[in-house]
Design a protein around this motif. Structure first.
Motif, PDB file in Angstrom:
ATOM      1  N   ASP A 116       0.841  -1.190   0.000  1.00 22.97           N
ATOM      2  CA  ASP A 116       0.000   0.000   0.000  1.00 22.97           C
ATOM      3  C   ASP A 116       0.878   1.242   0.000  1.00 22.97           C
ATOM      4  O   ASP A 116       1.804   1.375   0.803  1.00 22.97           O
ATOM      5  N   GLY A 117       0.565   2.152  -0.909  1.00 27.10           N
ATOM      6  CA  GLY A 117       1.304   3.399  -0.952  1.00 27.10           C
ATOM      7  C   GLY A 117       0.969   4.253   0.253  1.00 27.10           C
ATOM      8  O   GLY A 117      -0.152   4.236   0.756  1.00 27.10           O
ATOM      9  N   ARG A 118       1.951   4.982   0.758  1.00 31.11           N
ATOM     10  CA  ARG A 118       1.685   5.891   1.864  1.00 31.11           C
ATOM     11  C   ARG A 118       2.634   7.077   1.790  1.00 31.11           C
ATOM     12  O   ARG A 118       3.703   6.990   1.196  1.00 31.11           O
ATOM     13  N   PHE A 119       2.208   8.172   2.419  1.00 30.18           N
ATOM     14  CA  PHE A 119       3.045   9.362   2.428  1.00 30.18           C
ATOM     15  C   PHE A 119       4.255   9.139   3.323  1.00 30.18           C
ATOM     16  O   PHE A 119       4.139   8.593   4.414  1.00 30.18           O
ATOM     17  N   ARG A 120       5.396   9.537   2.836  1.00 31.17           N
ATOM     18  CA  ARG A 120       6.637   9.477   3.599  1.00 31.17           C
ATOM     19  C   ARG A 120       7.371  10.784   3.396  1.00 31.17           C
ATOM     20  O   ARG A 120       7.354  11.351   2.321  1.00 31.17           O
ATOM     21  N   ARG A 121       8.055  11.223   4.428  1.00 31.33           N
ATOM     22  CA  ARG A 121       8.953  12.369   4.318  1.00 31.33           C
ATOM     23  C   ARG A 121      10.358  11.795   4.361  1.00 31.33           C
ATOM     24  O   ARG A 121      10.774  11.222   5.360  1.00 31.33           O
ATOM     25  N   LEU A 122      11.069  11.928   3.253  1.00 34.62           N
ATOM     26  CA  LEU A 122      12.389  11.314   3.129  1.00 34.62           C
ATOM     27  C   LEU A 122      13.428  12.336   2.695  1.00 34.62           C
ATOM     28  O   LEU A 122      13.153  13.208   1.868  1.00 34.62           O
ATOM     29  N   THR A 123      14.628  12.190   3.239  1.00 34.05           N
ATOM     30  CA  THR A 123      15.795  12.907   2.754  1.00 34.05           C
ATOM     31  C   THR A 123      16.847  11.845   2.484  1.00 34.05           C
ATOM     32  O   THR A 123      17.335  11.201   3.408  1.00 34.05           O
ATOM     33  N   VAL A 124      17.163  11.645   1.213  1.00 30.45           N
ATOM     34  CA  VAL A 124      18.046  10.553   0.809  1.00 30.45           C
ATOM     35  C   VAL A 124      19.115  11.098  -0.130  1.00 30.45           C
ATOM     36  O   VAL A 124      18.819  11.875  -1.037  1.00 30.45           O
ATOM     37  N   HIS A 125      20.352  10.675   0.106  1.00 26.44           N
ATOM     38  CA  HIS A 125      21.452  11.046  -0.777  1.00 26.44           C
ATOM     39  C   HIS A 125      21.588   9.961  -1.848  1.00 26.44           C
ATOM     40  O   HIS A 125      21.933   8.822  -1.551  1.00 26.44           O
ATOM     41  N   LYS A 156      14.550   3.511  -4.521  1.00 30.35           N
ATOM     42  CA  LYS A 156      14.476   2.047  -4.401  1.00 30.35           C
ATOM     43  C   LYS A 156      15.851   1.473  -4.076  1.00 30.35           C
ATOM     44  O   LYS A 156      16.004   0.694  -3.137  1.00 30.35           O
ATOM     45  N   ASP A 157      16.863   1.887  -4.830  1.00 28.30           N
ATOM     46  CA  ASP A 157      18.211   1.350  -4.630  1.00 28.30           C
ATOM     47  C   ASP A 157      18.817   1.764  -3.292  1.00 28.30           C
ATOM     48  O   ASP A 157      19.392   0.939  -2.585  1.00 28.30           O
ATOM     49  N   VAL A 158      18.697   3.046  -2.954  1.00 30.41           N
ATOM     50  CA  VAL A 158      19.399   3.569  -1.781  1.00 30.41           C
ATOM     51  C   VAL A 158      18.592   3.409  -0.502  1.00 30.41           C
ATOM     52  O   VAL A 158      19.113   2.946   0.513  1.00 30.41           O
ATOM     53  N   TYR A 159      17.316   3.776  -0.520  1.00 24.30           N
ATOM     54  CA  TYR A 159      16.522   3.789   0.704  1.00 24.30           C
ATOM     55  C   TYR A 159      15.834   2.456   0.986  1.00 24.30           C
ATOM     56  O   TYR A 159      16.022   1.857   2.036  1.00 24.30           O
ATOM     57  N   PHE A 160      15.036   1.985   0.028  1.00 19.57           N
ATOM     58  CA  PHE A 160      14.255   0.780   0.278  1.00 19.57           C
ATOM     59  C   PHE A 160      15.113  -0.481   0.289  1.00 19.57           C
ATOM     60  O   PHE A 160      14.918  -1.358   1.119  1.00 19.57           O
ATOM     61  N   ARG A 166      18.780  -5.332   1.681  1.00 17.50           N
ATOM     62  CA  ARG A 166      17.468  -5.784   2.139  1.00 17.50           C
ATOM     63  C   ARG A 166      16.427  -5.559   1.045  1.00 17.50           C
ATOM     64  O   ARG A 166      16.677  -4.837   0.086  1.00 17.50           O
ATOM     65  N   ALA A 167      15.286  -6.160   1.210  1.00 19.99           N
ATOM     66  CA  ALA A 167      14.145  -6.021   0.296  1.00 19.99           C
ATOM     67  C   ALA A 167      14.573  -6.207  -1.158  1.00 19.99           C
ATOM     68  O   ALA A 167      14.166  -5.456  -2.040  1.00 19.99           O
ATOM     69  N   THR A 168      15.345  -7.254  -1.406  1.00 18.33           N
ATOM     70  CA  THR A 168      15.863  -7.471  -2.756  1.00 18.33           C
ATOM     71  C   THR A 168      14.769  -7.843  -3.759  1.00 18.33           C
ATOM     72  O   THR A 168      14.953  -7.662  -4.960  1.00 18.33           O
ATOM     73  N   ASP A 169      13.632  -8.344  -3.272  1.00 19.04           N
ATOM     74  CA  ASP A 169      12.564  -8.711  -4.189  1.00 19.04           C
ATOM     75  C   ASP A 169      11.582  -7.566  -4.435  1.00 19.04           C
ATOM     76  O   ASP A 169      10.600  -7.729  -5.127  1.00 19.04           O
ATOM     77  N   LEU A 170      11.856  -6.398  -3.897  1.00 18.97           N
ATOM     78  CA  LEU A 170      11.040  -5.218  -4.135  1.00 18.97           C
ATOM     79  C   LEU A 170      11.302  -4.693  -5.542  1.00 18.97           C
ATOM     80  O   LEU A 170      12.436  -4.661  -6.005  1.00 18.97           O
ATOM     81  N   SER A 171      10.237  -4.306  -6.228  1.00 17.49           N
ATOM     82  CA  SER A 171      10.425  -3.761  -7.578  1.00 17.49           C
ATOM     83  C   SER A 171       9.428  -2.644  -7.827  1.00 17.49           C
ATOM     84  O   SER A 171       8.456  -2.475  -7.098  1.00 17.49           O
ATOM     85  N   ASP A 172       9.685  -1.874  -8.852  1.00 15.28           N
ATOM     86  CA  ASP A 172       8.766  -0.849  -9.336  1.00 15.28           C
ATOM     87  C   ASP A 172       8.299   0.146  -8.274  1.00 15.28           C
ATOM     88  O   ASP A 172       7.114   0.258  -7.985  1.00 15.28           O
ATOM     89  N   VAL A 173       9.222   0.874  -7.691  1.00 11.55           N
ATOM     90  CA  VAL A 173       8.864   1.953  -6.775  1.00 11.55           C
ATOM     91  C   VAL A 173       8.348   3.122  -7.605  1.00 11.55           C
ATOM     92  O   VAL A 173       8.911   3.450  -8.647  1.00 11.55           O
ATOM     93  N   ALA A 174       7.278   3.747  -7.148  1.00  9.93           N
ATOM     94  CA  ALA A 174       6.699   4.904  -7.850  1.00  9.93           C
ATOM     95  C   ALA A 174       6.468   6.031  -6.861  1.00  9.93           C
ATOM     96  O   ALA A 174       6.110   5.799  -5.709  1.00  9.93           O
ATOM     97  N   ILE A 175       6.697   7.262  -7.332  1.00  5.72           N
ATOM     98  CA  ILE A 175       6.413   8.444  -6.522  1.00  5.72           C
ATOM     99  C   ILE A 175       5.145   9.083  -7.062  1.00  5.72           C
ATOM    100  O   ILE A 175       5.049   9.391  -8.241  1.00  5.72           O
ATOM    101  N   ASN A 176       4.181   9.263  -6.180  1.00  2.49           N
ATOM    102  CA  ASN A 176       2.910   9.889  -6.561  1.00  2.49           C
ATOM    103  C   ASN A 176       2.586  10.999  -5.560  1.00  2.49           C
ATOM    104  O   ASN A 176       3.115  11.021  -4.451  1.00  2.49           O
ATOM    105  N   ASP A 177       1.703  11.880  -5.938  1.00  2.46           N
ATOM    106  CA  ASP A 177       1.206  12.926  -5.040  1.00  2.46           C
ATOM    107  C   ASP A 177       2.335  13.632  -4.296  1.00  2.46           C
ATOM    108  O   ASP A 177       2.383  13.631  -3.072  1.00  2.46           O
TER     109      ASP A 177
END
Length: 185
Positions: A116-125, A156-160, A166-177
């Protein structure tokens, strides 16, 4: 312009080593040096050639707000191109970019986990490779959606996935809203 394009422009302007001209006459003279003729400046600003001549001579000092905004934008977009180029080159080669955002992130995850998509506040290099891809896409005239996907891949690569730890089977991250997005490099 979209959110990503605006964020890149703001980051570019933070790199200025000197402030652009502040007076109307100074701004018009700067544009004259860049574009060479009053006709070209007038076409860029969407005003008459005679108006440009008046601004340049100081006969008219206070243009309407929308025209003043166009003048400011035209000056800032041409101000210190070498400084911008050097900063982008450094970010793409060694520095990377820092992305601060509040947005809804969605992703495709394996069965049994929440996607489920959810709002996150992220600062990632993000890595220099992601910076290079983002700048190349912008230079090639990519749309906001394509640049948004490059940033999503970086998250996806740096944060998730934490660089593949970790979460190597995660795919297709999308940014919305996107609530806000800011870049620094």
């Amino acid at each position: 312009m979209g959110e990503i394009e605006d964020a890149i422009e703001r980051a570019d302007q933070e790199a200025f080593t000197r402030e652009p001209p502040k007076t109307l006459k100074g701004q018009i003279n700067f544009l004259m040096r860049q574009l060479k003729t009053t006709r070209a400046v007038a076409a860029e600003l969407g005003v008459s050639q005679r108006s440009v001549e008046r601004y340049r001579k100081g006969e008219r000092r206070h243009p309407p707000k929308d025209i003043q905004q166009r003048i400011d934008t035209a000056v800032r977009s041409r101000w210190q191109p070498q400084v911008r180029k050097r900063r982008r080159k450094q970010a793409a080669a060694t520095g990377g970019i820092t992305v601060e955002t509040r947005a809804r992130f969605g992703y495709t995850a394996p069965i049994g986990t929440t996607d489920d998509g959810r709002f996150r506040r992220l600062t990632v290099h993000l890595t220099p490779d992601h910076a290079r891809r983002l700048f190349e896409a912008r230079e090639a005239g990519a749309g906001d959606q394509e640049m948004r996907q490059i940033i999503a891949d970086g998250f996806k690569d740096v944060y998730f996935q934490d660089g593949g730890v970790r979460a190597t089977d995660l795919s297709d991250v999308a940014i919305n809203d996107i609530d806000y997005l800011d870049l620094d490099y």
